[in-house]
Design a protein around this motif. Structure first.
Motif, PDB file in Angstrom:
ATOM      1  N   THR A  65       0.812  -1.229   0.000  1.00  0.00           N
ATOM      2  CA  THR A  65       0.000   0.000   0.000  1.00  0.00           C
ATOM      3  C   THR A  65       0.844   1.278   0.000  1.00  0.00           C
ATOM      4  OG1 THR A  65      -1.727  -1.201   1.200  1.00  0.00           O
ATOM      5  CG2 THR A  65      -1.889   1.194   1.162  1.00  0.00           C
ATOM      6  N   PRO A  66       1.923   1.375   0.817  1.00  0.00           N
ATOM      7  CA  PRO A  66       2.732   2.606   0.773  1.00  0.00           C
ATOM      8  C   PRO A  66       3.324   2.899  -0.596  1.00  0.00           C
ATOM      9  CG  PRO A  66       3.218   1.368   2.767  1.00  0.00           C
ATOM     10  CD  PRO A  66       2.367   0.491   1.910  1.00  0.00           C
ATOM     11  N   VAL A  67       3.821   1.869  -1.315  1.00  0.00           N
ATOM     12  CA  VAL A  67       4.385   2.110  -2.642  1.00  0.00           C
ATOM     13  C   VAL A  67       3.298   2.577  -3.610  1.00  0.00           C
ATOM     14  CG1 VAL A  67       5.485   0.995  -4.623  1.00  0.00           C
ATOM     15  CG2 VAL A  67       6.316   0.528  -2.320  1.00  0.00           C
ATOM     16  N   SER A  68       2.119   1.974  -3.529  1.00  0.00           N
ATOM     17  CA  SER A  68       1.005   2.416  -4.390  1.00  0.00           C
ATOM     18  C   SER A  68       0.656   3.876  -4.108  1.00  0.00           C
ATOM     19  CB  SER A  68      -0.216   1.530  -4.158  1.00  0.00           C
ATOM     20  OG  SER A  68       0.053   0.189  -4.520  1.00  0.00           O
ATOM     21  N   THR A  69       0.632   4.233  -2.833  1.00  0.00           N
ATOM     22  CA  THR A  69       0.343   5.624  -2.460  1.00  0.00           C
ATOM     23  C   THR A  69       1.420   6.562  -2.988  1.00  0.00           C
ATOM     24  OG1 THR A  69      -0.734   4.821  -0.441  1.00  0.00           O
ATOM     25  CG2 THR A  69      -0.124   7.151  -0.510  1.00  0.00           C
ATOM     26  N   PHE A  70       2.685   6.141  -2.885  1.00  0.00           N
ATOM     27  CA  PHE A  70       3.795   6.970  -3.367  1.00  0.00           C
ATOM     28  C   PHE A  70       3.712   7.176  -4.874  1.00  0.00           C
ATOM     29  CE2 PHE A  70       8.154   7.435  -4.953  1.00  0.00           C
ATOM     30  CZ  PHE A  70       8.564   8.554  -4.242  1.00  0.00           C
ATOM     31  N   ILE A  71       3.319   6.121  -5.608  1.00  0.00           N
ATOM     32  CA  ILE A  71       3.227   6.217  -7.072  1.00  0.00           C
ATOM     33  C   ILE A  71       2.213   7.282  -7.484  1.00  0.00           C
ATOM     34  CG2 ILE A  71       2.409   4.962  -9.110  1.00  0.00           C
ATOM     35  CD1 ILE A  71       3.752   2.473  -7.952  1.00  0.00           C
ATOM     36  N   TRP A  72       1.135   7.439  -6.703  1.00  0.00           N
ATOM     37  CA  TRP A  72       0.130   8.446  -7.040  1.00  0.00           C
ATOM     38  C   TRP A  72       0.441   9.812  -6.447  1.00  0.00           C
ATOM     39  CZ3 TRP A  72      -3.066   7.751 -10.834  1.00  0.00           C
ATOM     40  CH2 TRP A  72      -3.480   6.463 -11.186  1.00  0.00           C
ATOM     41  N   CYS A  73       1.002   9.858  -5.259  1.00  0.00           N
ATOM     42  CA  CYS A  73       1.222  11.143  -4.591  1.00  0.00           C
ATOM     43  C   CYS A  73       2.422  11.899  -5.147  1.00  0.00           C
ATOM     44  CB  CYS A  73       1.406  10.923  -3.088  1.00  0.00           C
ATOM     45  SG  CYS A  73      -0.097  10.431  -2.238  1.00  0.00           S
ATOM     46  N   TRP A  74       3.490  11.193  -5.489  1.00  0.00           N
ATOM     47  CA  TRP A  74       4.680  11.895  -6.013  1.00  0.00           C
ATOM     48  C   TRP A  74       4.379  12.612  -7.339  1.00  0.00           C
ATOM     49  CZ3 TRP A  74       9.287  13.169  -4.032  1.00  0.00           C
ATOM     50  CH2 TRP A  74      10.279  13.613  -4.910  1.00  0.00           C
ATOM     51  N   PRO A  75       3.761  11.948  -8.327  1.00  0.00           N
ATOM     52  CA  PRO A  75       3.378  12.690  -9.542  1.00  0.00           C
ATOM     53  C   PRO A  75       2.368  13.804  -9.250  1.00  0.00           C
ATOM     54  CG  PRO A  75       3.385  10.342  -9.970  1.00  0.00           C
ATOM     55  CD  PRO A  75       3.515  10.511  -8.494  1.00  0.00           C
ATOM     56  N   ALA A  76       1.527  13.614  -8.227  1.00  0.00           N
ATOM     57  CA  ALA A  76       0.560  14.668  -7.896  1.00  0.00           C
ATOM     58  C   ALA A  76       1.273  15.948  -7.470  1.00  0.00           C
ATOM     59  CB  ALA A  76      -0.365  14.181  -6.782  1.00  0.00           C
ATOM     60  N   THR A  77       2.375  15.807  -6.740  1.00  0.00           N
ATOM     61  CA  THR A  77       3.141  17.004  -6.354  1.00  0.00           C
ATOM     62  C   THR A  77       3.767  17.661  -7.585  1.00  0.00           C
ATOM     63  OG1 THR A  77       5.129  15.674  -5.927  1.00  0.00           O
ATOM     64  CG2 THR A  77       3.644  16.062  -4.077  1.00  0.00           C
ATOM     65  N   ILE A  78       4.190  16.849  -8.558  1.00  0.00           N
ATOM     66  CA  ILE A  78       4.754  17.416  -9.790  1.00  0.00           C
ATOM     67  C   ILE A  78       3.666  18.143 -10.573  1.00  0.00           C
ATOM     68  CG2 ILE A  78       5.889  16.849 -11.971  1.00  0.00           C
ATOM     69  CD1 ILE A  78       7.146  14.454 -10.585  1.00  0.00           C
ATOM     70  N   SER A  79       2.489  17.545 -10.644  1.00  0.00           N
ATOM     71  CA  SER A  79       1.364  18.199 -11.334  1.00  0.00           C
ATOM     72  C   SER A  79       0.996  19.503 -10.642  1.00  0.00           C
ATOM     73  CB  SER A  79       0.151  17.266 -11.368  1.00  0.00           C
ATOM     74  OG  SER A  79       0.449  16.078 -12.058  1.00  0.00           O
ATOM     75  N   LEU A  80       1.007  19.499  -9.319  1.00  0.00           N
ATOM     76  CA  LEU A  80       0.719  20.728  -8.574  1.00  0.00           C
ATOM     77  C   LEU A  80       1.762  21.794  -8.861  1.00  0.00           C
ATOM     78  CD1 LEU A  80      -1.042  22.131  -6.437  1.00  0.00           C
ATOM     79  CD2 LEU A  80       0.442  21.129  -4.678  1.00  0.00           C
ATOM     80  N   SER A  81       3.018  21.364  -8.965  1.00  0.00           N
ATOM     81  CA  SER A  81       4.092  22.310  -9.275  1.00  0.00           C
ATOM     82  C   SER A  81       3.902  22.919 -10.653  1.00  0.00           C
ATOM     83  CB  SER A  81       5.439  21.587  -9.189  1.00  0.00           C
ATOM     84  OG  SER A  81       6.484  22.444  -9.587  1.00  0.00           O
ATOM     85  N   VAL A  82       3.541  22.096 -11.642  1.00  0.00           N
ATOM     86  CA  VAL A  82       3.305  22.594 -13.003  1.00  0.00           C
ATOM     87  C   VAL A  82       2.148  23.586 -13.023  1.00  0.00           C
ATOM     88  CG1 VAL A  82       2.558  21.909 -15.323  1.00  0.00           C
ATOM     89  CG2 VAL A  82       4.272  20.548 -14.091  1.00  0.00           C
ATOM     90  N   PHE A  83       1.085  23.239 -12.304  1.00  0.00           N
ATOM     91  CA  PHE A  83      -0.093  24.113 -12.276  1.00  0.00           C
ATOM     92  C   PHE A  83       0.230  25.466 -11.641  1.00  0.00           C
ATOM     93  CE2 PHE A  83      -3.784  25.698  -9.939  1.00  0.00           C
ATOM     94  CZ  PHE A  83      -4.706  25.834 -10.976  1.00  0.00           C
ATOM     95  N   LEU A  84       0.947  25.443 -10.536  1.00  0.00           N
ATOM     96  CA  LEU A  84       1.250  26.696  -9.842  1.00  0.00           C
ATOM     97  C   LEU A  84       2.249  27.548 -10.613  1.00  0.00           C
ATOM     98  CD1 LEU A  84       1.457  25.409  -6.143  1.00  0.00           C
ATOM     99  CD2 LEU A  84      -0.414  26.659  -7.241  1.00  0.00           C
ATOM    100  N   GLN A  85       3.215  26.910 -11.261  1.00  0.00           N
ATOM    101  CA  GLN A  85       4.185  27.671 -12.041  1.00  0.00           C
ATOM    102  C   GLN A  85       3.541  28.355 -13.233  1.00  0.00           C
ATOM    103  OE1 GLN A  85       7.284  24.889 -13.023  1.00  0.00           O
ATOM    104  NE2 GLN A  85       8.312  25.104 -11.026  1.00  0.00           N
TER     105      GLN A  85
END
Length: 365
Positions: A65-85
């Motif tokens: 479960t932690p690896v599955s969560t990491f796979i979704w959350c890490w790209p989510a932070t990148i998407s958030l960074s792209v959106f804010l920039q």
């Protein structure tokens, strides 16, 4: 003016489209990575099931479960960074901190899951000490959670040296304010290290009305189930100031009985004593390596008293009473064999024949 507005709208639409494409691409990549992880996990699960070594199963289960969560959350932070920039010109250093917190949280989560899996696995084994296993698991959880919190604070820019210095002063204040809480905590540590009892033991205290089976030893209190099935919650600090008896660690159980024989059976007394002693020495459930006494012990008010003092091999409460019943029944059979019997309280009333049938009034006259 209309041309200017149209150009601005077109530029905004182009930015949104490029931003949306990036986010869609990141989301799609996350989905692919998640599917790949599930396939890899299934293959690894099949491989680990074929091995007799259990630690690989426990580790793989902790990662799922932690690896599955990491796979979704890490790209989510990148998407958030792209959106804010795309929409803001401010610095996004806090996103770097957020990523560090995510990595620390995932690491602590995996570690806690692994500790839980190992604890359950060890507790399911036949040869294990439940109290020790639970104590080690609690200390391990506390250690890794503390490391995770300190690392997270450092990621936020807090100085660990200053934090530890403040913790020394703050610890003194907290210690004074939470004296009872800390005394219970250290009382629990004393139980874990001194081990006067463990989970499953039958304990009692002559100082307090505490008796029952230990169900759980926590950091703050111990749960004891009394013999009438009531839960008893005892703060751990209590055990540092009372005497605790642990009958579960008895080596033997004692049979100690005073048996009264009638006075008129005094001639058979010596034979009765010898046969009872012989019976106990040959009884399969009596421990002859312990003290064994069968003696004429004194003259009672209405009986000749015998003392029977011996120890059973079993310490089980139910089995002990079965053995005790068998011993007492055999003693009764030996007494009856010699035409004797167990005495009961009696009184002898002597009546002067000169005054028999005469009332008190007649005597006074």
């Amino acid at each position: 003016m209309d041309n200017l507005i149209s150009r601005v709208q077109l530029l905004a639409q182009t930015l949104l489209q490029s931003e949306g494409n990036s986010i869609y691409f990141i989301t799609a990549a996350s989905l692919v990575a998640w599917v790949a992880w599930r396939i890899i996990y299934s293959r690894l699960e099949l491989l680990t099931e074929k091995t007799s070594f259990q630690w690989d199963n426990l580790t793989l289960s902790a990662l799922k479960t932690p690896v599955s969560t990491f796979i979704w959350c890490w790209p989510a932070t990148i998407s958030l960074s792209v959106f804010l920039q795309e929409h803001f010109d401010s610095q996004l250093n806090w996103l770097h901190t957020l990523k560090l917190i995510l990595i620390i949280s995932i690491f602590v989560w995996i570690t806690l899951r692994l500790i839980h899996n190992v604890e359950i696995y060890v507790l399911n084994q036949k040869k294990r000490d439940e109290t020790t296993v639970q104590a080690i698991a609690k200390v391990a959880r506390l250690f890794f959670v503390t490391i995770g919190l300190l690392t997270s604070m450092q990621a936020f820019g807090l100085s660990l040296s200053g934090l530890l210095t403040f913790g020394g002063v703050g610890g003194l204040i907290v210690g004074l304010a939470a004296k009872d809480l800390l005394s219970n905590f250290f009382g629990g540590m004393m139980i874990y290290f001194d081990r006067p009892f463990k989970v499953g033991d039958w304990i009692r205290s002559p100082d307090r009305q505490i008796e029952g089976t230990v169900e759980r030893i926590g950091w703050r209190m111990t749960i004891i189930r009394t013999f009438d099935k009531r839960p008893l919650y005892v703060p751990n600090s209590v055990f540092s100031s009372i005497v605790v008896e642990n009958p579960s660690r008895m080596l033997n159980r004692r049979i100690k009985e005073d048996i009264g024989i009638r006075y008129k059976d005094s001639k058979s007394l010596e034979l009765i004593v010898e046969e009872i002693k012989s019976m106990l020495q040959n009884h399969p459930d009596i421990d002859n390596t312990q003290t064994l006494i069968v003696n004429f012990n004194g003259f009672g008010s209405s009986s000749l008293d015998l003392m029977v003092y011996t120890f059973t091999k079993t310490v089980n409460w139910i089995r002990f009473h079965e053995v005790k019943q068998d011993v007492l029944m055999q003693i009764l059979a030996i007494v009856h064999k010699h035409d004797a019997d167990i005495a009961y309280p009696t009184q002898t009333l002597r009546v002067d024949p000169d005054y028999a049938g005469v009332s008190d009034l007649a005597i006074k006259q």
